[in-house]
Write a protein that holds these residues in place. Structure first.
Motif, PDB file in Angstrom:
ATOM      1  N   ASP A   1     -28.634  -1.595   1.627  1.00 16.17           N
ATOM      2  CA  ASP A   1     -28.354  -1.763   2.956  1.00 16.17           C
ATOM      3  C   ASP A   1     -29.428  -1.530   3.780  1.00 16.17           C
ATOM      4  O   ASP A   1     -29.794  -0.312   3.971  1.00 16.17           O
ATOM      5  N   ALA A   2     -30.344  -2.644   4.237  1.00 15.69           N
ATOM      6  CA  ALA A   2     -31.344  -2.077   5.105  1.00 15.69           C
ATOM      7  C   ALA A   2     -31.304  -1.276   6.048  1.00 15.69           C
ATOM      8  O   ALA A   2     -32.084  -0.427   6.646  1.00 15.69           O
ATOM      9  N   SER A   3     -29.919  -0.854   6.736  1.00 18.39           N
ATOM     10  CA  SER A   3     -29.821  -0.317   7.836  1.00 18.39           C
ATOM     11  C   SER A   3     -29.559   1.137   7.222  1.00 18.39           C
ATOM     12  O   SER A   3     -29.787   1.960   8.131  1.00 18.39           O
ATOM     13  N   ALA A   4     -29.576   1.484   6.123  1.00 13.37           N
ATOM     14  CA  ALA A   4     -29.224   2.711   5.640  1.00 13.37           C
ATOM     15  C   ALA A   4     -30.891   3.372   5.314  1.00 13.37           C
ATOM     16  O   ALA A   4     -30.836   4.410   4.734  1.00 13.37           O
ATOM     17  N   VAL A   5     -31.728   2.629   5.491  1.00 12.43           N
ATOM     18  CA  VAL A   5     -33.061   3.184   5.155  1.00 12.43           C
ATOM     19  C   VAL A   5     -33.963   3.053   6.352  1.00 12.43           C
ATOM     20  O   VAL A   5     -34.086   2.339   7.273  1.00 12.43           O
ATOM     21  N   VAL A   6     -35.088   3.957   6.512  1.00 14.38           N
ATOM     22  CA  VAL A   6     -36.185   4.027   7.544  1.00 14.38           C
ATOM     23  C   VAL A   6     -37.568   3.940   6.924  1.00 14.38           C
ATOM     24  O   VAL A   6     -37.664   4.352   5.590  1.00 14.38           O
ATOM     25  N   THR A   7     -38.299   3.624   7.729  1.00 12.22           N
ATOM     26  CA  THR A   7     -39.844   3.638   7.283  1.00 12.22           C
ATOM     27  C   THR A   7     -40.424   5.126   7.326  1.00 12.22           C
ATOM     28  O   THR A   7     -40.361   5.442   8.720  1.00 12.22           O
ATOM     29  N   PRO A   8     -40.864   5.872   6.520  1.00 16.70           N
ATOM     30  CA  PRO A   8     -41.585   7.020   6.942  1.00 16.70           C
ATOM     31  C   PRO A   8     -42.651   6.799   7.950  1.00 16.70           C
ATOM     32  O   PRO A   8     -43.208   5.755   7.859  1.00 16.70           O
ATOM     33  N   PRO A   9     -42.879   8.035   8.776  1.00 17.01           N
ATOM     34  CA  PRO A   9     -43.980   7.839   9.513  1.00 17.01           C
ATOM     35  C   PRO A   9     -45.628   7.545   8.933  1.00 17.01           C
ATOM     36  O   PRO A   9     -45.369   7.944   7.835  1.00 17.01           O
ATOM     37  N   TYR A  10     -46.104   6.950   9.985  1.00 20.37           N
ATOM     38  CA  TYR A  10     -47.584   6.559   9.290  1.00 20.37           C
ATOM     39  C   TYR A  10     -48.621   7.835   9.758  1.00 20.37           C
ATOM     40  O   TYR A  10     -48.473   8.308  10.517  1.00 20.37           O
ATOM     41  N   VAL A  11     -49.356   8.070   8.921  1.00 21.81           N
ATOM     42  CA  VAL A  11     -50.127   9.413   8.646  1.00 21.81           C
ATOM     43  C   VAL A  11     -51.626   8.606   8.881  1.00 21.81           C
ATOM     44  O   VAL A  11     -52.286   7.763   8.580  1.00 21.81           O
ATOM     45  N   ALA A  12     -52.132   9.244  10.039  1.00 22.80           N
ATOM     46  CA  ALA A  12     -53.682   8.613  10.776  1.00 22.80           C
ATOM     47  C   ALA A  12     -54.581   9.516   9.811  1.00 22.80           C
ATOM     48  O   ALA A  12     -54.446  10.548   9.130  1.00 22.80           O
ATOM     49  N   GLY A  13     -55.855   8.759   9.849  1.00 29.20           N
ATOM     50  CA  GLY A  13     -57.050   9.272   8.997  1.00 29.20           C
ATOM     51  C   GLY A  13     -57.552  10.522   9.699  1.00 29.20           C
ATOM     52  O   GLY A  13     -57.243  10.830  10.734  1.00 29.20           O
ATOM     53  N   PRO A  14     -58.500  10.914   9.102  1.00 27.82           N
ATOM     54  CA  PRO A  14     -59.254  10.551   7.683  1.00 27.82           C
ATOM     55  C   PRO A  14     -58.348  10.899   6.381  1.00 27.82           C
ATOM     56  O   PRO A  14     -57.489  11.902   6.687  1.00 27.82           O
ATOM     57  N   PHE A  15     -58.494  10.245   5.393  1.00 28.28           N
ATOM     58  CA  PHE A  15     -57.821  10.549   4.169  1.00 28.28           C
ATOM     59  C   PHE A  15     -58.466  11.737   3.891  1.00 28.28           C
ATOM     60  O   PHE A  15     -59.612  11.554   3.537  1.00 28.28           O
TER      61      PHE A  15
END
Length: 373
Positions: free
Chosen positions: A2-16
């Motif tokens: 169920d797509a509603s049951a998952v979320v995208t983790p936040p994005y981490v800004a650079g630098p790596f």
């Protein structure tokens, strides 16, 4: 899923950036031993005492000085190599194109909360998440030079993996690595929920040890992880129902004997069986889409008003073993390509749950990071 049951983790800004850390390591006779999992079992608050006991017995050691680590391991004839360090996750960006760490699957918030709570109670990152990247030339050359030297540690663990480890403490070499890959994004290959748990802990306590999370970045060009498929069984779903759905979605259905059907497996073709009958299904994939996306986004939702329960299997034999003849149908999937995964990431579309299987993974216990205040 169920797509509603998952979320995208936040994005981490650079630098790596990978920071040196002091690695904890289990004794090789414990690495790859399922019994070692009790180190991370509840109650988490007793982990410190357990670690002290293991240290006293010589079952766990800690390096005297911080380092980045070049880690090479071999499993079933496949050799993987990369760099292990404490990944800087302290900065965020709302824009995927600006992120240097890119997840390709969603995460379940409750599972993330549980993992974050576990790590906080243990005060440990118990194992590195796996990231993949085609190393920039300077990073690739640096790692190659290191791997030409005698390793600091070399051993075979109880699970049969052979490990070679080099501790990198040269400040200039570490700076060279971090400068080389500082703006090159890395893909999360394994550990999406642990990665999201890192971010949850960092948000709750910024400015401390949780500003970093234990990670291994693998050079997919030189000594890559193998990208395989994860197959499905659809519970209480008939072979005939799949045939009807395939025709509804303008798929090309072809009945065939077992061997011929399996031979038809292809990036745009899946194979289905109820343990008696076999068929291949050529899917009408949009450009850049993977078979697993079409299966979960179009095919399974069309099967019935109530989508069937899905079980996941890493091998064909495992899928067939769990198939209940006359009740279930197995769907054998082609392995997605790395290009499929990157296409999903850059278009900011999550792949379905358990869409990829990056193998072999290193056995837990080779690297553990203590979260010190």
């Amino acid at each position: 899923m169920d797509a509603s049951a998952v979320v995208t983790p936040p994005y981490v800004a650079g630098p790596f950036h990978l920071h040196p850390f002091r690695a904890l390591r289990l004794d090789p006779v414990r690495i790859g031993d399922p019994a070692s999992a009790r180190l991370y079992a509840r109650p988490y608050r007793n982990v410190e005492a357990r670690l002290a006991t293991w240290r006293a017995r010589g079952d766990v050691t800690e390096d005297d000085h911080e380092a980045l680590y070049v880690h090479e391991y071999t499993d079933s004839g496949l050799t993987v190599a990369g760099v292990v360090g404490a990944l800087d996750i302290s900065r965020r960006t709302p824009i995927a194109a600006e992120s240097v760490v890119l997840p390709h699957e969603g995460v379940h918030p409750e599972q993330v909360r549980e993992l974050a709570d576990r790590m906080a109670r243990m005060a440990l990152n118990p194992a590195p998440i796996l990231l993949v990247q085609d190393f920039p030339p300077a990073a690739r050359q640096c790692v190659a030079r290191i791997r030409e030297q005698p390793p600091d540690h070399e051993f075979s663990d109880r699970g049969g993996q052979h490990h070679r480890i080099w501790a990198l403490r040269d400040v200039r070499a570490i700076a060279e690595l971090n400068h080389s890959w500082s703006r090159t994004p890395a893909l999360v290959a394994d550990g999406h929920h642990r990665y999201a748990a890192y971010l949850r802990l960092q948000a709750a306590g910024p400015g401390g040890p949780t500003d970093r999370g234990l990670a291994m970045i693998v050079d997919q060009h030189t000594a890559p992880l193998h990208l395989g498929a994860i197959h499905r069984t659809l519970r209480d779903t008939s072979f005939a129902r799949l045939r009807t759905t395939a025709h509804t979605l303008a798929c090309r259905w072809r009945d065939a004997p077992h061997g011929e059907a399996v031979a038809a497996l292809h990036p745009g073709t899946v194979v289905v069986t109820d343990a008696t009958s076999w068929a291949s299904i050529q899917l009408p994939l949009p450009p850049g889409a993977a078979a697993v996306q079409f299966l979960h986004e179009s095919f399974i939702p069309t099967l019935s008003d109530t989508p069937p329960a899905v079980r996941y299997h890493h091998t064909v034999d495992e899928a067939l073993k769990h198939l209940r003849p006359g009740r279930d149908t197995a769907v054998l999937l082609p392995a997605p390509t790395l290009a499929d995964v990157w296409n999903s990431v850059v278009s900011e579309r999550l792949l379905p749950e358990k869409a990829t299987s990056f193998q072999p993974k290193p056995h837990p216990g080779v690297f553990i990071r203590h979260l010190r205040v």
